[in-house]
Design a protein around this motif. Sequence first.
Motif, PDB file in Angstrom:
ATOM      1  N   ALA A  10       0.822  -1.212   0.000  1.00 24.39           N
ATOM      2  CA  ALA A  10       0.000   0.000   0.000  1.00 24.39           C
ATOM      3  C   ALA A  10       0.855   1.261   0.000  1.00 24.39           C
ATOM      4  N   ALA A  11       2.028   1.209   0.606  1.00 23.85           N
ATOM      5  CA  ALA A  11       2.898   2.393   0.698  1.00 23.85           C
ATOM      6  C   ALA A  11       3.239   2.961  -0.676  1.00 23.85           C
ATOM      7  N   GLU A  12       3.257   2.114  -1.693  1.00 24.39           N
ATOM      8  CA  GLU A  12       3.575   2.577  -3.041  1.00 24.39           C
ATOM      9  C   GLU A  12       2.514   3.525  -3.606  1.00 24.39           C
ATOM     10  N   TYR A  13       1.315   3.462  -3.059  1.00 25.24           N
ATOM     11  CA  TYR A  13       0.203   4.269  -3.571  1.00 25.24           C
ATOM     12  C   TYR A  13      -0.111   5.476  -2.689  1.00 25.24           C
ATOM     13  N   LEU A  14       0.559   5.594  -1.578  1.00 31.34           N
ATOM     14  CA  LEU A  14       0.296   6.678  -0.629  1.00 31.34           C
ATOM     15  C   LEU A  14       1.220   7.849  -0.938  1.00 31.34           C
ATOM     16  N   ASP A  15       0.913   8.531  -2.024  1.00 27.27           N
ATOM     17  CA  ASP A  15       1.827   9.540  -2.535  1.00 27.27           C
ATOM     18  C   ASP A  15       1.376  10.983  -2.387  1.00 27.27           C
ATOM     19  N   ASN A  16       0.212  11.204  -1.742  1.00 26.05           N
ATOM     20  CA  ASN A  16      -0.197  12.581  -1.484  1.00 26.05           C
ATOM     21  C   ASN A  16      -1.114  12.630  -0.266  1.00 26.05           C
ATOM     22  N   GLU A  17      -1.294  13.829   0.264  1.00 28.27           N
ATOM     23  CA  GLU A  17      -2.033  14.016   1.517  1.00 28.27           C
ATOM     24  C   GLU A  17      -3.481  13.536   1.434  1.00 28.27           C
ATOM     25  N   LYS A  18      -4.146  13.800   0.309  1.00 32.50           N
ATOM     26  CA  LYS A  18      -5.549  13.398   0.163  1.00 32.50           C
ATOM     27  C   LYS A  18      -5.697  11.877   0.179  1.00 32.50           C
ATOM     28  N   VAL A  19      -4.810  11.195  -0.512  1.00 35.62           N
ATOM     29  CA  VAL A  19      -4.861   9.733  -0.560  1.00 35.62           C
ATOM     30  C   VAL A  19      -4.587   9.160   0.827  1.00 35.62           C
ATOM     31  N   ILE A  20      -3.605   9.705   1.511  1.00 39.36           N
ATOM     32  CA  ILE A  20      -3.262   9.233   2.851  1.00 39.36           C
ATOM     33  C   ILE A  20      -4.430   9.454   3.812  1.00 39.36           C
ATOM     34  N   ALA A  21      -5.015  10.627   3.798  1.00 37.87           N
ATOM     35  CA  ALA A  21      -6.137  10.918   4.690  1.00 37.87           C
ATOM     36  C   ALA A  21      -7.325  10.000   4.402  1.00 37.87           C
ATOM     37  N   ALA A  22      -7.619   9.770   3.131  1.00 36.12           N
ATOM     38  CA  ALA A  22      -8.735   8.893   2.763  1.00 36.12           C
ATOM     39  C   ALA A  22      -8.458   7.456   3.216  1.00 36.12           C
ATOM     40  N   TYR A  23      -7.219   7.022   3.050  1.00 40.45           N
ATOM     41  CA  TYR A  23      -6.827   5.670   3.454  1.00 40.45           C
ATOM     42  C   TYR A  23      -7.012   5.473   4.955  1.00 40.45           C
ATOM     43  N   ILE A  24      -6.478   6.373   5.745  1.00 39.43           N
ATOM     44  CA  ILE A  24      -6.586   6.256   7.197  1.00 39.43           C
ATOM     45  C   ILE A  24      -8.050   6.363   7.631  1.00 39.43           C
ATOM     46  N   LYS A  25      -8.807   7.255   7.025  1.00 41.68           N
ATOM     47  CA  LYS A  25     -10.226   7.414   7.369  1.00 41.68           C
ATOM     48  C   LYS A  25     -10.991   6.117   7.112  1.00 41.68           C
ATOM     49  N   GLU A  26     -10.784   5.521   5.963  1.00 43.99           N
ATOM     50  CA  GLU A  26     -11.470   4.261   5.629  1.00 43.99           C
ATOM     51  C   GLU A  26     -11.087   3.151   6.604  1.00 43.99           C
ATOM     52  N   VAL A  27      -9.819   3.074   6.928  1.00 39.32           N
ATOM     53  CA  VAL A  27      -9.360   2.043   7.861  1.00 39.32           C
ATOM     54  C   VAL A  27      -9.975   2.270   9.236  1.00 39.32           C
ATOM     55  N   MET A  28     -10.027   3.506   9.686  1.00 36.90           N
ATOM     56  CA  MET A  28     -10.597   3.794  11.003  1.00 36.90           C
ATOM     57  C   MET A  28     -12.066   3.423  11.063  1.00 36.90           C
ATOM     58  N   GLU A  29     -12.769   3.564   9.962  1.00 37.25           N
ATOM     59  CA  GLU A  29     -14.195   3.240   9.938  1.00 37.25           C
ATOM     60  C   GLU A  29     -14.453   1.743  10.066  1.00 37.25           C
ATOM     61  N   THR A  30     -13.440   0.916   9.849  1.00 36.96           N
ATOM     62  CA  THR A  30     -13.621  -0.528  10.011  1.00 36.96           C
ATOM     63  C   THR A  30     -13.673  -0.916  11.483  1.00 36.96           C
ATOM     64  N   GLY A  31     -13.067  -0.085  12.340  1.00 37.11           N
ATOM     65  CA  GLY A  31     -13.010  -0.415  13.756  1.00 37.11           C
ATOM     66  C   GLY A  31     -11.970  -1.478  14.095  1.00 37.11           C
ATOM     67  N   ASP A  32     -11.161  -1.851  13.125  1.00 36.82           N
ATOM     68  CA  ASP A  32     -10.141  -2.882  13.315  1.00 36.82           C
ATOM     69  C   ASP A  32      -8.836  -2.214  13.736  1.00 36.82           C
ATOM     70  N   TYR A  33      -8.499  -2.352  15.021  1.00 34.06           N
ATOM     71  CA  TYR A  33      -7.331  -1.677  15.571  1.00 34.06           C
ATOM     72  C   TYR A  33      -6.035  -2.175  14.936  1.00 34.06           C
ATOM     73  N   ASP A  34      -5.932  -3.488  14.703  1.00 37.21           N
ATOM     74  CA  ASP A  34      -4.726  -4.021  14.066  1.00 37.21           C
ATOM     75  C   ASP A  34      -4.574  -3.475  12.645  1.00 37.21           C
ATOM     76  N   LEU A  35      -5.681  -3.330  11.941  1.00 36.74           N
ATOM     77  CA  LEU A  35      -5.635  -2.773  10.591  1.00 36.74           C
ATOM     78  C   LEU A  35      -5.187  -1.311  10.633  1.00 36.74           C
TER      79      LEU A  35
END
Length: 94
Positions: A10-35
């Motif tokens: 995934a790190a290869e695709y995290l190349d700008n602030e918007k993509v990073i913020a969207a990625y973290i937001k989506e992951v947080m919405e899963t509620g999966d702490y390990d993720l």
Amino acid sequence: MTTHITPFDAAEYLDNEKVIAAYIKEVMETGDYDLLLSALGDVAKARGMTDIAKASGLSRESLYKAVRPGSKPQYETVDRIIHALGLKLTVAVA
């Protein structure tokens, strides 16, 4: 005939602030702490583990341990990593 499959990083695709913020937001919405820990590790890798370790006040080894799925870092550690990544947590009504 042999098929060659390269591992997804995934790190290869995290190349700008918007993509990073969207990625973290989506992951947080899963509620999966390990993720979430894994995703923070992906972003740290994309930004440079050494730089993020320095900015968070952690050693590289401590940063790797903190973002490893299954680890149980303290909130303060996660908060320091999030801030070092240039992110901030916000709260909203569910």
